[in-house]
Design an enzyme around this catalytic site. Structure first.
Site, PDB file in Angstrom:
ATOM      1  N   LYS A 128     -12.657  18.958 -24.284  1.00  0.00           N
ATOM      2  CA  LYS A 128     -12.417  18.653 -25.483  1.00  0.00           C
ATOM      3  C   LYS A 128     -12.054  17.179 -25.671  1.00  0.00           C
ATOM      4  O   LYS A 128     -11.103  16.812 -25.308  1.00  0.00           O
ATOM      5  CB  LYS A 128     -11.536  19.429 -26.381  1.00  0.00           C
ATOM      6  CG  LYS A 128     -11.349  19.548 -27.623  1.00  0.00           C
ATOM      7  CD  LYS A 128     -10.874  20.387 -28.449  1.00  0.00           C
ATOM      8  CE  LYS A 128     -10.644  20.247 -29.962  1.00  0.00           C
ATOM      9  NZ  LYS A 128     -10.194  21.314 -30.663  1.00  0.00           N
ATOM     10  N   CYS A 181      -5.119  15.499 -27.381  1.00  0.00           N
ATOM     11  CA  CYS A 181      -4.109  16.139 -28.380  1.00  0.00           C
ATOM     12  C   CYS A 181      -3.256  14.608 -28.987  1.00  0.00           C
ATOM     13  O   CYS A 181      -2.671  14.130 -28.191  1.00  0.00           O
ATOM     14  CB  CYS A 181      -3.118  16.916 -27.702  1.00  0.00           C
ATOM     15  SG  CYS A 181      -1.647  17.162 -28.822  1.00  0.00           S
TER      16      CYS A 181
END
Ligand SMILES: Cc1cc2nc3c(=O)[nH]c(=O)nc-3n(C[C@H](O)[C@H](O)[C@H](O)COP(=O)(O)OP(=O)(O)OC[C@H]3O[C@@H](n4cnc5c(N)ncnc54)[C@H](O)[C@@H]3O)c2cc1C
Ligand SMILES: Cc1cc2nc3c(=O)[nH]c(=O)nc-3n(C[C@H](O)[C@H](O)[C@H](O)COP(=O)(O)O)c2cc1C
Ligand code: FES
Lengths: 305, 238
Positions: free
Chosen positions: A165, A130
């Site tokens: 991810k 993120c």
């Protein structure tokens, strides 16, 4: 019947197309626009252990070819998710992955411990990429040693499908993916947004409070496509290609370079029905081109003339 | 989905009415909006616009040209197709005595207030900085305390004239500093206050949390899902 099904870990997806984290809400918001039986699935917004209020406005800035976002993982925490959101999500038959954003190893272990007692979803996508939470989350992605400490042994905590991810902004992502493969992860979701910024010239300040933001949308597609191609050469576990997909051609490009499936983010914000639309178009394409199995497309790109 | 442009009327240099076909069978409540996608390659996100008038087969929008997408829309012609999603947002359903309500709009914020103004029994202050909206008031036959920051009978900001009215509730739409002034007033005078809050949106349908606004409780609410009409006393106008 043409087979559009793919398998990642223990999860079978009817179509190789998912809504990406942060652009699919909690899945529930997709049902007004998509036949939920006719999409591959979705990945939820990032879930954190505790309630996270997210970043100040502005959170979105449209730029040439895409957008910058600085949402900051706004969510009400895992307990709220289990109580209020999961029950509404359960009914969908498509694949459902929970995106987990840990701020520490303890966070990750607690998140899985709490969630693994629940039913009604297929697996986890662990997010260490993120761009808006640099110190607590992105640091795992920029440092191989930290990533190893975070992910070691996590596989033993759950039977569910486990994805990781990763960010395209750090070369470390490739070695981290390799480590995840060794640890028994089922797939790599690649790429998250590119770390980027914008300046408000009139006021001589950065547009975002946080300075940096995540760049997504059609402009990143050639970059992510190459990154995904490289990643499929680097690891043997399935790679889910993400970045700038707006149409069927984009989906096919990712599949042809070796992605087993794709996720759509920004494209979904623009066209909330895109998951069903492209799933149908993919099916039509396979009929027209006489392709019996989606496996014939995956990795079919010719590397020499 | 696609709808067709039926009519376009310019009411001043940069402000126009857009009337399009309505093929969906639904009722649109005050406050609800639609999002339009233009084919412009460098403006890929949809743009939100309030439905100012809803009838069985027709939707009307009042739009001000402020950038590329609104300029593109202003150039649409009769018969052109519009890629549009509607209705979006929560409509206003609260039981309210509109006779005891003061409506306040600034600039294009008037688009969100128009759907409330029915009959003749309402109080409405409208602030028009550049003096562009005279024809809008005429077109919709609106009765307003019409003020202007420079000339005009009522010189000043819309918020300067609140004291002339007797009311219990305020409903306002306009620039953030106006909404904030209204909140200060509402809190000082113990009034109920609904703010129609506009924030840049990415999806407009609740997928991205791009439009979230901070409340005094420290949490955020999504304007495109929970709004755009919000409890104006609760918003933190940061
Ligand atoms: C719920 C909602 C309802 C709206 N209803 C109407 C309406 O009925 N009529 C109307 O004319 N406009 C309305 N707006 C504002 C409208 O969406 C913007 O003017 C439009 O998106 C601008 O697009 P653009 O590409 O032309 O301009 P851009 O090139 O994107 O921007 C030009 C300028 O407009 C400002 N702007 C961009 N987006 C917004 C926004 N969402 N709100 C306020 N300012 C913005 C930018 O800061 C910039 O200075 C509404 C906005 C929201 C959120
Ligand atoms: C508004 C917005 C919010 C996002 N939030 C998240 C998130 O919470 N977690 C995450 O892993 N990725 C998040 N992403 C990244 C997307 O899932 C995706 O990886 C990235 O945007 C690239 O794909 P795209 O070009 O199709 O958007 C977000 C992207 C956008 C545009
Ligand atoms: S604009 Fe995406 S959630 Fe509101």
């Amino acid at each position: 019947m043409n087979n559009t099904k793919i398998k990642i870990g223990k999860t079978t997806l009817n179509f190789p197309i998912l809504g990406s984290s942060g652009c699919s809400g909690w899945g529930v918001e997709l049902q007004d626009f998509n036949d939920m039986d006719f999409i591959g699935g979705f990945v939820t917004k990032s879930i954190t252990l505790k309630n996270k209020i997210g970043n100040k406005q502005p959170r979105i800035k449209e730029v040439y070819g895409g957008l910058l976002n600085s949402i900051g993982l706004e969510n009400n925490g895992v307990h709220y998710f289990v109580e209020k959101i999961l029950p509404k999500m359960k009914k969908f038959k498509c694949a459902k992955f929970l995106n987990l954003a840990p701020f520490s190893r303890e966070d990750l272990l607690s998140l899985i411990d709490i969630l693994d007692k629940e039913k009604g979803f297929d697996g986890y996508e662990i997010n260490i990429s993120c761009p808006n939470i640099t110190k607590q989350n992105l640091n795992f992605n920029s440092n191989l040693l930290e990533a190893k400490k975070l992910l070691k042994g996590v596989r033993r905590l759950t039977e569910k499908t486990l994805l990781l991810k990763l960010s395209p902004s750090f070369v470390e992502s490739f070695e981290i993916a390799k480590f995840a493969e060794m640890e028994g992860f089922d797939g790599i979701s690649f790429t998250n947004t590119y770390i980027a910024t914008a300046v408000d010239v009139e006021n001589r300040k950065f547009v975002f409070d946080n300075i940096q933001a995540g760049f997504s949308g059609p402009a990143i597609k050639p970059l992510s496509l190459f990154n995904v191609y490289k990643m499929t050469k680097f690891v043997k576990i399935p790679v889910i290609g993400i970045g700038g997909i707006l149409n069927l051609n984009d989906v096919l490009e990712y599949l042809m370079v070796g992605a087993v499936g794709v996720q759509i983010g920004t494209g979904l914000l623009i066209q909330p029905n895109i998951l069903e639309k492209l799933s149908r178009e993919l099916q039509d394409y396979m009929v027209k081109e006489n392709i019996g199995d989606i496996g014939k497309i995956i990795g079919c790109v010719k590397e020499s003339l | 989905m696609n709808e067709k442009v039926l009519e376009k009327i310019f009411l001043s240099k940069n402000i126009f009415l857009l009337k399009i076909s309505k093929s969906k069978d639904c009722k649109i409540l005050p406050g609800q909006f639609a999002s339009i996608k233009t084919p412009l390659k460098d403006k890929i996100l949809r743009r939100p616009f309030t439905v100012v008038k809803d009838s069985q087969k027709k939707l009307t929008f009042l739009i001000k040209v402020v950038g590329d997408s609104t300029e593109y829309i202003s150039n649409l012609k009769k018969g052109d197709l519009v890629d549009i999603i509607y209705p979006l947002g929560k409509g206003f359903e609260e039981k309210t005595d509109f006779k005891r309500t003061l409506f306040i709009a600034g600039g294009i914020g008037i688009a969100a207030i128009i759907p409330f103004l029915r009959g003749k029994d309402y109080s409405f202050i409208f602030g028009d900085k550049e003096g562009e909206y005279e024809n809008v008031l005429k077109y919709f036959s609106l009765k307003a305390l019409y003020c202007h920051e420079k000339k005009n009978k009522f010189k000043g900001f819309a918020t300067d004239f609140i004291n002339r009215f007797d009311f219990d509730i305020m409903i306002g739409c306009g620039p953030k500093n106006m909404l904030k002034t209204l909140k200060d007033y509402a809190q000082k005078n113990g009034k109920k206050y609904f703010a129609i809050y506009e924030e840049v949106m990415a999806c407009g349908v609740g997928l991205c949390n791009g439009c979230s606004v901070k409340t005094q409780n420290g949490d955020y609410i999504k304007i495109c899902k929970e709004g755009p009409i919000l409890n104006g006393n609760l918003i933190d106008y940061e």
